[in-house]
Design a protein around this motif. Structure first.
Motif, PDB file in Angstrom:
ATOM      1  N   ASP A   1       0.925  -1.302   0.013  1.00  7.80           N
ATOM      2  CA  ASP A   1      -0.133   0.170  -0.016  1.00  7.80           C
ATOM      3  C   ASP A   1       0.921   1.281   0.064  1.00  7.80           C
ATOM      4  N   VAL A   2       0.437   2.208  -0.687  1.00  6.76           N
ATOM      5  CA  VAL A   2       1.145   3.456  -0.736  1.00  6.76           C
ATOM      6  C   VAL A   2       0.565   4.592   0.111  1.00  6.76           C
ATOM      7  N   MET A   3       1.333   5.265   0.910  1.00 12.50           N
ATOM      8  CA  MET A   3       0.684   6.053   1.894  1.00 12.50           C
ATOM      9  C   MET A   3       1.222   7.515   1.815  1.00 12.50           C
ATOM     10  N   VAL A   4       0.603   8.594   2.017  1.00  4.19           N
ATOM     11  CA  VAL A   4       1.007  10.056   1.982  1.00  4.19           C
ATOM     12  C   VAL A   4       1.345  10.230   3.590  1.00  4.19           C
ATOM     13  N   LEU A   5       2.333  10.721   3.881  1.00  2.00           N
ATOM     14  CA  LEU A   5       2.859  11.215   5.251  1.00  2.00           C
ATOM     15  C   LEU A   5       3.084  12.740   5.224  1.00  2.00           C
ATOM     16  N   ARG A   6       2.313  13.314   6.290  1.00  5.36           N
ATOM     17  CA  ARG A   6       2.550  14.636   6.589  1.00  5.36           C
ATOM     18  C   ARG A   6       3.177  15.004   7.924  1.00  5.36           C
ATOM     19  N   GLU A   7       3.929  16.148   7.842  1.00  5.23           N
ATOM     20  CA  GLU A   7       4.199  16.375   9.326  1.00  5.23           C
ATOM     21  C   GLU A   7       3.785  17.745   9.551  1.00  5.23           C
ATOM     22  N   GLU A   8       2.992  18.034  10.552  1.00 11.30           N
ATOM     23  CA  GLU A   8       2.344  19.167  10.772  1.00 11.30           C
ATOM     24  C   GLU A   8       2.796  19.714  12.356  1.00 11.30           C
ATOM     25  N   GLN A   9       3.358  20.701  12.387  1.00 13.60           N
ATOM     26  CA  GLN A   9       3.834  21.066  13.890  1.00 13.60           C
ATOM     27  C   GLN A   9       4.503  19.900  14.795  1.00 13.60           C
ATOM     28  N   GLY A  10       5.029  19.278  14.279  1.00 13.23           N
ATOM     29  CA  GLY A  10       5.833  18.061  15.140  1.00 13.23           C
ATOM     30  C   GLY A  10       4.754  16.962  15.210  1.00 13.23           C
ATOM     31  N   HIS A  11       3.649  17.079  14.595  1.00 11.18           N
ATOM     32  CA  HIS A  11       2.806  16.012  14.630  1.00 11.18           C
ATOM     33  C   HIS A  11       2.766  15.189  13.133  1.00 11.18           C
ATOM     34  N   PHE A  12       2.493  13.638  13.107  1.00 14.03           N
ATOM     35  CA  PHE A  12       2.461  13.034  11.920  1.00 14.03           C
ATOM     36  C   PHE A  12       1.097  12.515  11.690  1.00 14.03           C
ATOM     37  N   ALA A  13       0.950  12.639  10.417  1.00 17.76           N
ATOM     38  CA  ALA A  13      -0.405  12.107   9.821  1.00 17.76           C
ATOM     39  C   ALA A  13      -0.216  11.323   8.510  1.00 17.76           C
ATOM     40  N   PHE A  14      -0.944  10.142   8.435  1.00 22.43           N
ATOM     41  CA  PHE A  14      -0.772   9.484   7.381  1.00 22.43           C
ATOM     42  C   PHE A  14      -2.130   9.060   6.722  1.00 22.43           C
ATOM     43  N   GLU A  15      -2.088   9.019   5.302  1.00 23.21           N
ATOM     44  CA  GLU A  15      -3.450   8.382   4.662  1.00 23.21           C
ATOM     45  C   GLU A  15      -3.097   7.673   3.501  1.00 23.21           C
ATOM     46  N   PRO A  16      -3.882   7.104   2.820  1.00 26.23           N
ATOM     47  CA  PRO A  16      -3.765   6.426   1.627  1.00 26.23           C
ATOM     48  C   PRO A  16      -3.482   7.226   0.585  1.00 26.23           C
ATOM     49  N   ALA A  17      -2.544   7.045  -0.537  1.00 28.32           N
ATOM     50  CA  ALA A  17      -2.355   7.925  -1.428  1.00 28.32           C
ATOM     51  C   ALA A  17      -3.521   7.717  -2.533  1.00 28.32           C
ATOM     52  N   PRO A  18      -3.668   8.781  -3.056  1.00 30.99           N
ATOM     53  CA  PRO A  18      -5.039   8.722  -3.995  1.00 30.99           C
ATOM     54  C   PRO A  18      -4.613   7.702  -5.096  1.00 30.99           C
ATOM     55  N   ALA A  19      -5.591   6.817  -5.257  1.00 29.94           N
ATOM     56  CA  ALA A  19      -5.342   5.884  -6.540  1.00 29.94           C
ATOM     57  C   ALA A  19      -5.278   6.384  -7.885  1.00 29.94           C
ATOM     58  N   LYS A  20      -4.295   5.793  -8.817  1.00 37.85           N
ATOM     59  CA  LYS A  20      -3.944   6.247 -10.039  1.00 37.85           C
ATOM     60  C   LYS A  20      -5.143   6.063 -10.978  1.00 37.85           C
ATOM     61  N   PRO A  21      -5.386   7.019 -11.667  1.00 41.71           N
ATOM     62  CA  PRO A  21      -6.777   6.797 -12.440  1.00 41.71           C
ATOM     63  C   PRO A  21      -6.450   5.296 -13.424  1.00 41.71           C
ATOM     64  N   ALA A  22      -7.594   4.764 -13.667  1.00 41.47           N
ATOM     65  CA  ALA A  22      -7.467   3.409 -14.123  1.00 41.47           C
ATOM     66  C   ALA A  22      -7.208   3.689 -15.602  1.00 41.47           C
ATOM     67  N   ARG A  23      -6.458   2.876 -16.346  1.00 41.02           N
ATOM     68  CA  ARG A  23      -6.376   2.594 -17.633  1.00 41.02           C
ATOM     69  C   ARG A  23      -7.501   2.690 -18.644  1.00 41.02           C
ATOM     70  N   ILE A  24      -7.745   3.283 -19.571  1.00 48.21           N
ATOM     71  CA  ILE A  24      -8.838   3.172 -20.577  1.00 48.21           C
ATOM     72  C   ILE A  24      -8.887   1.820 -21.278  1.00 48.21           C
ATOM     73  N   ASP A  25      -9.635   0.785 -21.331  1.00 44.52           N
ATOM     74  CA  ASP A  25      -9.712  -0.323 -21.999  1.00 44.52           C
ATOM     75  C   ASP A  25     -10.285  -0.153 -23.525  1.00 44.52           C
ATOM     76  N   VAL A  26      -9.580   0.162 -24.404  1.00 46.17           N
ATOM     77  CA  VAL A  26     -10.174   0.430 -25.876  1.00 46.17           C
ATOM     78  C   VAL A  26     -10.505  -0.952 -26.379  1.00 46.17           C
ATOM     79  N   SER A  27     -10.356  -2.203 -25.889  1.00 42.16           N
ATOM     80  CA  SER A  27     -10.435  -3.212 -26.566  1.00 42.16           C
ATOM     81  C   SER A  27     -12.059  -3.354 -27.166  1.00 42.16           C
ATOM     82  N   GLY A  28     -13.217  -2.931 -26.506  1.00 40.94           N
ATOM     83  CA  GLY A  28     -14.463  -2.777 -26.647  1.00 40.94           C
ATOM     84  C   GLY A  28     -14.938  -1.905 -28.184  1.00 40.94           C
ATOM     85  N   PHE A  29     -13.963  -1.105 -28.490  1.00 45.47           N
ATOM     86  CA  PHE A  29     -14.319  -0.143 -29.385  1.00 45.47           C
ATOM     87  C   PHE A  29     -14.234  -0.794 -30.699  1.00 45.47           C
TER      88      PHE A  29
END
Length: 91
Positions: free
Chosen positions: A30-58
């Motif tokens: 899992d990829v996480m984003v870590l932030r340091e704010e005034q000596g405190h740390f917070a982490f959360e999941p990184a935004p998901a990469k946009p899905a690739r477009i499947d053009v096989s159905g075209f």
């Protein structure tokens, strides 16, 4: 306020790492984003990469479109006027 967990910091190569409890539901890789704010740390999941477009159905959706023949890909040279200066392709 949510549950409180304790985690241990340890050396990993030339870095330090934080071992998080499995109760958090994180998976290996899992990829996480870590932030340091005034000596405190917070982490959360990184935004998901946009899905690739499947053009096989075209395929076949526009049967009136035909591939270009090599002779249809030719174009005529022309001069272009950009900011008052005529440019040819070789310029």
């Amino acid at each position: 306020m949510g549950k409180e967990y304790r985690a241990k910091v340890f050396k990993s190569g030339n870095s330090v790492a934080l071992r998080l409890p499995k109760e958090l539901g994180l998976k290996d890789g899992d990829v996480m984003v870590l932030r340091e704010e005034q000596g405190h740390f917070a982490f959360e999941p990184a935004p998901a990469k946009p899905a690739r477009i499947d053009v096989s159905g075209f395929w076949g959706k526009a049967p009136w479109l035909k591939p270009l023949r090599p002779e249809d890909r030719e174009f005529e040279e022309r001069e272009l006027d950009w900011d008052g200066k005529l440019l040819k392709r070789d310029d």
